[in-house]
Design a protein around this motif. Structure first.
Motif, PDB file in Angstrom:
ATOM      1  N   LYS A 313       0.837  -1.199   0.000  1.00 32.86           N
ATOM      2  CA  LYS A 313       0.000   0.000   0.000  1.00 32.86           C
ATOM      3  C   LYS A 313       0.880   1.262   0.000  1.00 32.86           C
ATOM      4  CE  LYS A 313      -3.356   0.995   3.326  1.00 32.86           C
ATOM      5  NZ  LYS A 313      -4.437   0.521   4.217  1.00 32.86           N
ATOM      6  N   GLN A 314       1.811   1.291   0.924  1.00 31.32           N
ATOM      7  CA  GLN A 314       2.688   2.470   1.034  1.00 31.32           C
ATOM      8  C   GLN A 314       3.525   2.669  -0.231  1.00 31.32           C
ATOM      9  OE1 GLN A 314       5.279   2.161   4.426  1.00 31.32           O
ATOM     10  NE2 GLN A 314       3.549   2.037   5.843  1.00 31.32           N
ATOM     11  N   ASP A 315       4.142   1.583  -0.676  1.00 32.08           N
ATOM     12  CA  ASP A 315       5.034   1.696  -1.842  1.00 32.08           C
ATOM     13  C   ASP A 315       4.268   2.071  -3.105  1.00 32.08           C
ATOM     14  OD1 ASP A 315       7.080   0.970  -0.180  1.00 32.08           O
ATOM     15  OD2 ASP A 315       7.129  -1.134  -0.819  1.00 32.08           O
ATOM     16  N   PHE A 316       3.078   1.492  -3.231  1.00 26.78           N
ATOM     17  CA  PHE A 316       2.269   1.742  -4.436  1.00 26.78           C
ATOM     18  C   PHE A 316       1.821   3.208  -4.449  1.00 26.78           C
ATOM     19  CE2 PHE A 316      -1.895   0.858  -6.819  1.00 26.78           C
ATOM     20  CZ  PHE A 316      -1.280   0.732  -8.048  1.00 26.78           C
ATOM     21  N   ILE A 317       1.361   3.690  -3.331  1.00 28.14           N
ATOM     22  CA  ILE A 317       0.921   5.094  -3.255  1.00 28.14           C
ATOM     23  C   ILE A 317       2.096   6.009  -3.610  1.00 28.14           C
ATOM     24  CG2 ILE A 317       0.169   6.947  -1.692  1.00 28.14           C
ATOM     25  CD1 ILE A 317      -1.453   4.765  -0.177  1.00 28.14           C
ATOM     26  N   LYS A 318       3.259   5.680  -3.073  1.00 25.51           N
ATOM     27  CA  LYS A 318       4.437   6.523  -3.342  1.00 25.51           C
ATOM     28  C   LYS A 318       4.750   6.557  -4.842  1.00 25.51           C
ATOM     29  CE  LYS A 318       9.140   7.228  -1.845  1.00 25.51           C
ATOM     30  NZ  LYS A 318      10.305   6.444  -1.563  1.00 25.51           N
ATOM     31  N   LYS A 319       4.768   5.393  -5.460  1.00 23.04           N
ATOM     32  CA  LYS A 319       5.077   5.321  -6.908  1.00 23.04           C
ATOM     33  C   LYS A 319       4.032   6.064  -7.734  1.00 23.04           C
ATOM     34  CE  LYS A 319       8.490   2.273  -7.908  1.00 23.04           C
ATOM     35  NZ  LYS A 319       9.610   2.672  -8.743  1.00 23.04           N
ATOM     36  N   VAL A 320       2.776   5.848  -7.378  1.00 23.68           N
ATOM     37  CA  VAL A 320       1.698   6.451  -8.176  1.00 23.68           C
ATOM     38  C   VAL A 320       1.711   7.970  -8.019  1.00 23.68           C
ATOM     39  CG1 VAL A 320      -0.821   6.564  -8.443  1.00 23.68           C
ATOM     40  CG2 VAL A 320       0.310   4.347  -8.176  1.00 23.68           C
ATOM     41  N   SER A 321       2.098   8.435  -6.819  1.00 21.53           N
ATOM     42  CA  SER A 321       2.119   9.885  -6.607  1.00 21.53           C
ATOM     43  C   SER A 321       3.207  10.550  -7.457  1.00 21.53           C
ATOM     44  CB  SER A 321       2.332  10.197  -5.125  1.00 21.53           C
ATOM     45  OG  SER A 321       3.643   9.804  -4.764  1.00 21.53           O
ATOM     46  N   GLN A 322       4.153   9.754  -7.955  1.00 22.34           N
ATOM     47  CA  GLN A 322       5.224  10.321  -8.795  1.00 22.34           C
ATOM     48  C   GLN A 322       4.829  10.402 -10.278  1.00 22.34           C
ATOM     49  OE1 GLN A 322       8.222   7.523  -7.691  1.00 22.34           O
ATOM     50  NE2 GLN A 322       8.700   8.557  -5.771  1.00 22.34           N
ATOM     51  N   LEU A 323       3.688   9.818 -10.630  1.00 29.02           N
ATOM     52  CA  LEU A 323       3.279   9.854 -12.045  1.00 29.02           C
ATOM     53  C   LEU A 323       2.869  11.283 -12.414  1.00 29.02           C
ATOM     54  CD1 LEU A 323       1.066   6.629 -12.251  1.00 29.02           C
ATOM     55  CD2 LEU A 323       3.401   6.920 -13.110  1.00 29.02           C
ATOM     56  N   LYS A 324       3.281  11.701 -13.592  1.00 26.86           N
ATOM     57  CA  LYS A 324       2.935  13.066 -13.992  1.00 26.86           C
ATOM     58  C   LYS A 324       1.723  13.057 -14.929  1.00 26.86           C
ATOM     59  CE  LYS A 324       4.589  17.363 -15.769  1.00 26.86           C
ATOM     60  NZ  LYS A 324       4.502  17.702 -17.155  1.00 26.86           N
ATOM     61  N   VAL A 325       0.695  13.776 -14.495  1.00 22.52           N
ATOM     62  CA  VAL A 325      -0.477  13.957 -15.357  1.00 22.52           C
ATOM     63  C   VAL A 325      -0.211  15.202 -16.186  1.00 22.52           C
ATOM     64  CG1 VAL A 325      -2.968  14.385 -15.413  1.00 22.52           C
ATOM     65  CG2 VAL A 325      -1.972  13.036 -13.542  1.00 22.52           C
ATOM     66  N   GLY A 326      -0.337  15.110 -17.502  1.00 22.49           N
ATOM     67  CA  GLY A 326      -0.028  16.311 -18.278  1.00 22.49           C
ATOM     68  C   GLY A 326      -0.390  16.176 -19.742  1.00 22.49           C
ATOM     69  N   ILE A 327       0.004  17.199 -20.484  1.00 18.13           N
ATOM     70  CA  ILE A 327      -0.264  17.263 -21.916  1.00 18.13           C
ATOM     71  C   ILE A 327       0.396  16.067 -22.614  1.00 18.13           C
ATOM     72  CG2 ILE A 327       0.467  18.589 -23.943  1.00 18.13           C
ATOM     73  CD1 ILE A 327      -0.386  21.073 -22.502  1.00 18.13           C
ATOM     74  N   PRO A 328      -0.338  15.370 -23.460  1.00 15.29           N
ATOM     75  CA  PRO A 328       0.208  14.153 -24.075  1.00 15.29           C
ATOM     76  C   PRO A 328       1.518  14.359 -24.834  1.00 15.29           C
ATOM     77  CG  PRO A 328      -2.138  14.339 -24.505  1.00 15.29           C
ATOM     78  CD  PRO A 328      -1.740  15.599 -23.814  1.00 15.29           C
ATOM     79  N   PHE A 329       1.697  15.545 -25.412  1.00 18.15           N
ATOM     80  CA  PHE A 329       2.887  15.764 -26.235  1.00 18.15           C
ATOM     81  C   PHE A 329       4.133  16.051 -25.393  1.00 18.15           C
ATOM     82  CE2 PHE A 329       1.482  16.775 -30.826  1.00 18.15           C
ATOM     83  CZ  PHE A 329       0.577  15.736 -30.790  1.00 18.15           C
ATOM     84  N   ASP A 330       3.968  16.238 -24.080  1.00 12.44           N
ATOM     85  CA  ASP A 330       5.103  16.506 -23.199  1.00 12.44           C
ATOM     86  C   ASP A 330       5.796  15.176 -22.889  1.00 12.44           C
ATOM     87  OD1 ASP A 330       6.769  17.062 -21.081  1.00 12.44           O
ATOM     88  OD2 ASP A 330       5.354  18.416 -20.097  1.00 12.44           O
ATOM     89  N   SER A 331       7.105  15.109 -23.116  1.00 13.15           N
ATOM     90  CA  SER A 331       7.796  13.820 -22.948  1.00 13.15           C
ATOM     91  C   SER A 331       7.826  13.356 -21.486  1.00 13.15           C
ATOM     92  CB  SER A 331       9.215  13.896 -23.512  1.00 13.15           C
ATOM     93  OG  SER A 331       9.907  14.905 -22.834  1.00 13.15           O
ATOM     94  N   GLU A 332       7.569  14.268 -20.551  1.00 10.79           N
ATOM     95  CA  GLU A 332       7.562  13.893 -19.127  1.00 10.79           C
ATOM     96  C   GLU A 332       6.235  13.257 -18.700  1.00 10.79           C
ATOM     97  OE1 GLU A 332      10.051  16.144 -16.632  1.00 10.79           O
ATOM     98  OE2 GLU A 332      11.018  15.109 -18.325  1.00 10.79           O
TER      99      GLU A 332
END
Ligand code: NAD
Length: 493
Positions: A313-332
């Protein structure tokens, strides 16, 4: 990434899509059109035909006319044209990936790495497979007879595909259909028509004879329905939602059409304590949220062995919180836009349902306002802890960036939870115990089981689901069998 980039940098901006019939790009007969949206900014950027049964009839006639010669081309000729299409898709990878990303909202990096290369592989695979797909002969010993089983093309077939992996799934049907000698009337999703439109140009460039493939754009309940209801289109290969699949089956049944239905999923991801933890964690982030969770194979129900539940639970939340939501054309960007406003609203409604069902939102749950794209359809990746597998969150296909998590105690309990759902498309299991691997795989009610991996596909293997996830299989010779009629010829000598 600026707004300007989205509006002005591509030649297909503001361009109206046309139907591709008999090798030509034509307007719909009734001249009715539908808006096409760019979901990453929530704006209309073009129009597509709102085709009617008149357009389907034109497409059918073109396909039927082409069939007499296409069905007699040698396998080498067909194979060589399919290979050319595959090569042209590869050559235009960047252009097609940009078109796909803009039309669908998926990260450009994903379209470049997965969607478009796979569309090319679909053609290359069936270019090769058709040359290996042999008719059979059986000698009836003692009866002075020999039996041949011919595999003949069906005629004109219909292919209908969804919006989540637009060119990938569209070509997964078209390539085996034409490789087997059929001619096709195909309809992509009205929500993501762009790359299917561009495929028409590629087919002309590759020298595919006129009428072998006809691509008609429009809504499901008019253009799609007209394909399914057409009395002379003898087989339908459909990928989409379960309720649409049921509707298609009802329409097709009185005409005894051959059907391949690839429908929804609610796939379990079962994690045992004895797994390779880091590999599991990394892949579970992908199987949960790739393509904004809009893949029929996403592992949307995660079951974790109790002894590692809190750590996961802890590790998954940490990893998911690092995902960047953004414009599709942005490489990040890891998580792009959802495909449409109505779909965003549907997915969001499950966050409200979670609250009613006492699901605990561990991460996410909110819409995201992305800079320079405030009207785009963005949602945080969302993790919800649930207590009861019977809740709607665990029983209904959400098809967005929402996963549920729940602990289990024993192997038997994990299997019961995994199977206690109306769907049966895929399942993922994480364990290093060989005996458990086999026991669990055999008992899972799913068409595809991944052990210690996810989404790995060898195109020779069967693809499809059980229960409400569909009927029939695609992939390899299964697809060529679907798109041919076996005929027995018994010769007495
Ligand atoms: P959908 O069923 O709404 O539409 C799919 C296609 O069918 C579209 O082209 C649509 O226009 C057409 N259609 C709709 N109504 C029709 C009708 N009455 N007659 C003929 N055609 C009709 O599905 P969607 O929202 O585009 O896609 C999402 C769904 O697809 C999800 O349920 C997902 O799980 C499923 N899916 C399944 C697989 C698989 O391989 N099993 C793969 C991808 C997506």
């Amino acid at each position: 990434m600026s707004r300007f980039f989205f509006h002005h940098s591509h030649i297909y901006n503001e361009m109206n899509i046309k139907n591709y019939i008999n090798g030509e790009f034509v307007n719909p007969v009734k001249n009715q059109w539908i808006d096409n949206y760019n979901p990453s900014i929530g704006e209309v950027y073009g129009q597509i035909p709102n085709s009617t049964e008149e357009d389907i009839e034109l497409a059918y006639e073109a396909a039927n006319k082409a069939f007499s010669s296409w069905s007699k081309t040698t396998l080498d000729e067909r194979s060589s044209i399919l290979s050319k299409i595959a090569q042209l898709i590869k050559d235009k990878l960047d252009f097609l990936a940009e078109a796909e990303s803009k039309d669908n909202g998926k990260p450009l990096s994903l379209a470049k790495a997965v969607d478009i290369p796979r569309a090319s592989s679909n053609f290359q695979f069936f270019a090769n497979a058709i040359t290996q797909f042999a008719s059979e002969a059986h000698e009836s010993v003692g009866l002075d007879a020999v039996n041949l089983t011919l595999r003949q093309p069906i005629g004109v077939v219909g292919c209908i595909s969804p919006w989540n992996l637009p060119l990938y799934l569209f070509t997964w049907k078209i390539a085996p259909a034409i490789a087997a000698g059929n001619c096709v009337v195909a309809k992509p999703s009205e929500i993501t028509p762009m790359t299917s439109y561009l495929l028409g140009e590629i087919c002309n460039e590759a020298g595919l004879p006129k009428g072998v493939l006809n691509i008609v754009h429009g809504l499901g309940n008019s253009a799609g329905q007209a394909i399914v209801a057409h009395p002379k289109i003898k087989a339908i290969s459909f990928t989409g939602g379960t309720s649409t699949g049921a509707h298609i089956a009802r329409t097709a049944a009185p005409m005894f059409k051959k059907l391949s239905l690839e429908l929804g999923g609610k796939n379990p991801n079962i994690i045992f304590a004895d797994c390779d933890y880091n590999n599991m964690l990394e892949t579970t982030v992908k199987s949960s949220f790739a393509n904004q969770g809009q893949i029929c194979l996403c592992g949307s129900r995660i079951f974790i062995e109790e002894t590692i539940y809190e750590k996961f639970k802890q590790d998954f939340i940490k990893k998911v919180s690092q995902l960047k939501v953004g414009i599709p054309f942005d490489s990040e960007t890891n998580i792009g836009a959802l495909v449409s406003k109505p779909h965003l609203e549907k997915v969001k409604s499950y966050i409200a349902i979670a609250e009613e069902e006492k699901g605990k939102i561990l991460f996410g749950g909110k819409e995201v306002k992305v800079d320079n794209a405030e009207n785009g359809y963005y949602l945080q990746p969302t993790i919800i802890e649930v207590e009861d597998n019977q809740c709607r969150l665990n029983q209904e296909e959400i098809f967005g960036p929402i996963v549920t998590i729940m602990p289990f105690k024993t192997e038997e309990e994990a299997l019961t939870l995994a199977n206690d759902v109306s769907y049966g498309l895929s399942a993922t299991v994480w364990t290093n115990n060989l005996k458990r691997t086999m026991k669990v795989s055999q008992q899972l009610q799913a068409g595809i089981v991944w052990i210690n991996t996810w989404l790995m596909r060898d195109l020779r293997t069967p693809f499809g689901g059980v229960k409400n996830s569909g009927v029939g299989r695609e992939g390899g010779f299964e697809a060529l069998r679907f798109f041919t009629e076996p005929k027995n010829i018994c010769i007495k000598y």
